[in-house]
Design a protein around this motif. Structure first.
Motif, mmCIF file in Angstrom:
data_model
loop_
_atom_site.group_PDB
_atom_site.id
_atom_site.type_symbol
_atom_site.label_atom_id
_atom_site.label_comp_id
_atom_site.label_asym_id
_atom_site.label_seq_id
_atom_site.Cartn_x
_atom_site.Cartn_y
_atom_site.Cartn_z
ATOM 1 N N VAL A 40 0.860 -1.184 0.000
ATOM 2 C CA VAL A 40 0.000 0.000 0.000
ATOM 3 C C VAL A 40 0.888 1.223 0.000
ATOM 4 O O VAL A 40 1.621 1.482 0.964
ATOM 5 C CB VAL A 40 -0.934 0.006 1.234
ATOM 6 C CG1 VAL A 40 -1.806 1.245 1.206
ATOM 7 C CG2 VAL A 40 -1.781 -1.261 1.268
ATOM 8 N N THR A 41 0.855 1.954 -1.105
ATOM 9 C CA THR A 41 1.685 3.145 -1.228
ATOM 10 C C THR A 41 0.929 4.206 -1.998
ATOM 11 O O THR A 41 0.051 3.894 -2.822
ATOM 12 C CB THR A 41 3.012 2.824 -1.956
ATOM 13 O OG1 THR A 41 3.773 4.013 -2.077
ATOM 14 C CG2 THR A 41 2.760 2.247 -3.334
ATOM 15 N N ALA A 42 1.278 5.442 -1.735
ATOM 16 C CA ALA A 42 0.613 6.557 -2.406
ATOM 17 C C ALA A 42 1.293 6.905 -3.726
ATOM 18 O O ALA A 42 0.713 7.634 -4.538
ATOM 19 C CB ALA A 42 0.579 7.785 -1.492
ATOM 20 N N VAL A 43 2.494 6.404 -3.921
ATOM 21 C CA VAL A 43 3.260 6.732 -5.120
ATOM 22 C C VAL A 43 3.804 5.438 -5.717
ATOM 23 O O VAL A 43 4.348 4.594 -4.996
ATOM 24 C CB VAL A 43 4.418 7.707 -4.796
ATOM 25 C CG1 VAL A 43 5.221 7.989 -6.058
ATOM 26 C CG2 VAL A 43 3.888 9.007 -4.209
ATOM 27 N N PHE A 44 3.625 5.312 -7.004
ATOM 28 C CA PHE A 44 4.131 4.155 -7.729
ATOM 29 C C PHE A 44 5.078 4.653 -8.825
ATOM 30 O O PHE A 44 4.705 5.493 -9.649
ATOM 31 C CB PHE A 44 2.982 3.355 -8.342
ATOM 32 C CG PHE A 44 3.428 2.156 -9.146
ATOM 33 C CD1 PHE A 44 3.962 1.043 -8.525
ATOM 34 C CD2 PHE A 44 3.312 2.165 -10.532
ATOM 35 C CE1 PHE A 44 4.369 -0.049 -9.264
ATOM 36 C CE2 PHE A 44 3.715 1.076 -11.270
ATOM 37 C CZ PHE A 44 4.244 -0.041 -10.645
ATOM 38 N N GLN A 55 3.421 7.662 -10.626
ATOM 39 C CA GLN A 55 1.958 7.617 -10.636
ATOM 40 C C GLN A 55 1.446 7.705 -9.204
ATOM 41 O O GLN A 55 1.823 6.906 -8.348
ATOM 42 C CB GLN A 55 1.469 6.322 -11.296
ATOM 43 C CG GLN A 55 -0.052 6.232 -11.394
ATOM 44 C CD GLN A 55 -0.505 4.948 -12.069
ATOM 45 O OE1 GLN A 55 0.331 4.118 -12.433
ATOM 46 N NE2 GLN A 55 -1.798 4.775 -12.235
ATOM 47 N N GLN A 56 0.595 8.662 -8.966
ATOM 48 C CA GLN A 56 0.042 8.872 -7.628
ATOM 49 C C GLN A 56 -1.249 8.088 -7.457
ATOM 50 O O GLN A 56 -1.848 7.607 -8.429
ATOM 51 C CB GLN A 56 -0.200 10.355 -7.383
ATOM 52 C CG GLN A 56 1.064 11.206 -7.471
ATOM 53 C CD GLN A 56 0.792 12.673 -7.229
ATOM 54 O OE1 GLN A 56 -0.355 13.074 -6.983
ATOM 55 N NE2 GLN A 56 1.842 13.492 -7.288
ATOM 56 N N SER A 57 -1.654 7.942 -6.207
ATOM 57 C CA SER A 57 -2.866 7.184 -5.908
ATOM 58 C C SER A 57 -4.115 7.851 -6.467
ATOM 59 O O SER A 57 -5.128 7.190 -6.692
ATOM 60 C CB SER A 57 -3.012 6.999 -4.393
ATOM 61 O OG SER A 57 -3.047 8.271 -3.751
ATOM 62 N N SER A 58 -4.045 9.139 -6.707
ATOM 63 C CA SER A 58 -5.196 9.849 -7.271
ATOM 64 C C SER A 58 -5.379 9.587 -8.765
ATOM 65 O O SER A 58 -6.384 9.988 -9.354
ATOM 66 C CB SER A 58 -5.036 11.358 -7.039
ATOM 67 O OG SER A 58 -3.850 11.838 -7.655
ATOM 68 N N THR A 61 -0.379 11.033 -13.274
ATOM 69 C CA THR A 61 0.919 10.476 -13.662
ATOM 70 C C THR A 61 1.795 11.588 -14.213
ATOM 71 O O THR A 61 1.365 12.364 -15.074
ATOM 72 C CB THR A 61 0.763 9.371 -14.712
ATOM 73 O OG1 THR A 61 -0.091 8.350 -14.191
ATOM 74 C CG2 THR A 61 2.116 8.777 -15.067
#
Length: 261
Positions: A40-44, A55-58, A61
């Motif tokens: 579980v991360t907010a940033v990929f 890529q952010q959770s929102s 990109t």
């Protein structure tokens, strides 16, 4: 499998391999962030040959291209070169293979010329496929090395406690696309080389047969040959004999002055 079918199948596989190499080179997911320890991360994060993306959770990109060439790792530049060389060779081979297809007749091109062109395009497709496979494999090896080095630096010797958090990268989708594309190009080139043997005209060896004239004597001359028979030689001998006899008679009818001595 017939020659035409083998050639067409190899041609189509090579086209698919070329398309796959182009797609793999343009993809950004050559390496993706490993989420094993932190699912579980907010940033990929993921990276490609030409840029790195976040890529952010929102769902937003952001990608940033590599603005330097000399500052990049040498292995990354080698992978770029291999992929570009493979694509260029595949394009040239594709143009040659189009004119070498047996189902396409262009002018007075014979089968031997088509066989040579098919063999040339097949060899170039094989080299292009090897370049693509080598490029993807080099990048994968670089990822594996960096992954284990990052894993070793994340843990200390005291109880295996995690003290630092580092981003580790694993295989991306572009690697698998590149492997499949290189394999298709390689197989297509092999089929083109196999089809070359069926396009080449077969050489027929004729055994030399000597013929003799039916006459008794055959005289060969630079201008041709003249057949002579025994009748002609007998006639010539007869003439000579008659001439000799006639000369002898003339010698007897005209005595010389020494006969009276």
């Amino acid at each position: 499998m017939s020659t035409t079918t083998c050639q067409v199948v190899g041609f189509l596989l090579s086209i698919l391999g070329l398309a796959g190499c182009i797609v793999a080179t343009e993809m950004d997911m050559w390496s993706t962030q490993d989420l094993y320890d932190n699912p579980v991360t907010a940033v990929f994060q993921y990276e490609g040959l030409w840029r790195s993306c976040v890529q952010q959770s929102s769902g937003f990109t952001e990608c940033r291209p590599y603005l330097t060439i000399l500052g990049l790792p040498a292995m990354l530049q080698a992978v770029r070169a291999l992929m570009i060389v493979g694509i260029v060779l595949s394009v040239i081979s594709l143009l040659v293979a189009i004119f070498a297809l047996k189902c396409i007749r262009i002018g007075n091109m014979d089968d031997s010329a088509k066989a040579k062109m098919t063999l040339t395009s097949g060899i170039m497709f094989i080299i292009a496929g090897l370049c693509a496979i080598a490029g993807v494999s080099v990048f994968a090896n670089m990822l594996v090395t960096n992954f284990w080095m990052s894993t070793a630096s994340m843990y200390t010797s005291m109880g295996g406690m995690v003290q630092t958090v580092q981003t580790r990268y694993t295989f991306g989708a572009a690697l698998f696309v590149g492997w499949v594309a290189g394999g298709l190009t390689l197989i297509g080139g092999v089929l083109m080389c196999i089809a070359c043997r069926g396009l080449a005209p077969e050489e027929t060896n004729y055994k030399a047969v000597s013929y003799h004239a039916s006459g008794h004597n055959v005289a060969y001359r630079p201008g041709g040959f003249k057949a002579s028979t025994g009748f002609e030689s007998n006639t010539r001998n007869k003439k000579i004999y008659d001439g000799g006899a006639r000369t002898e008679d003339e010698g007897q009818s005209h005595p010389s002055k020494y006969d009276y001595v």
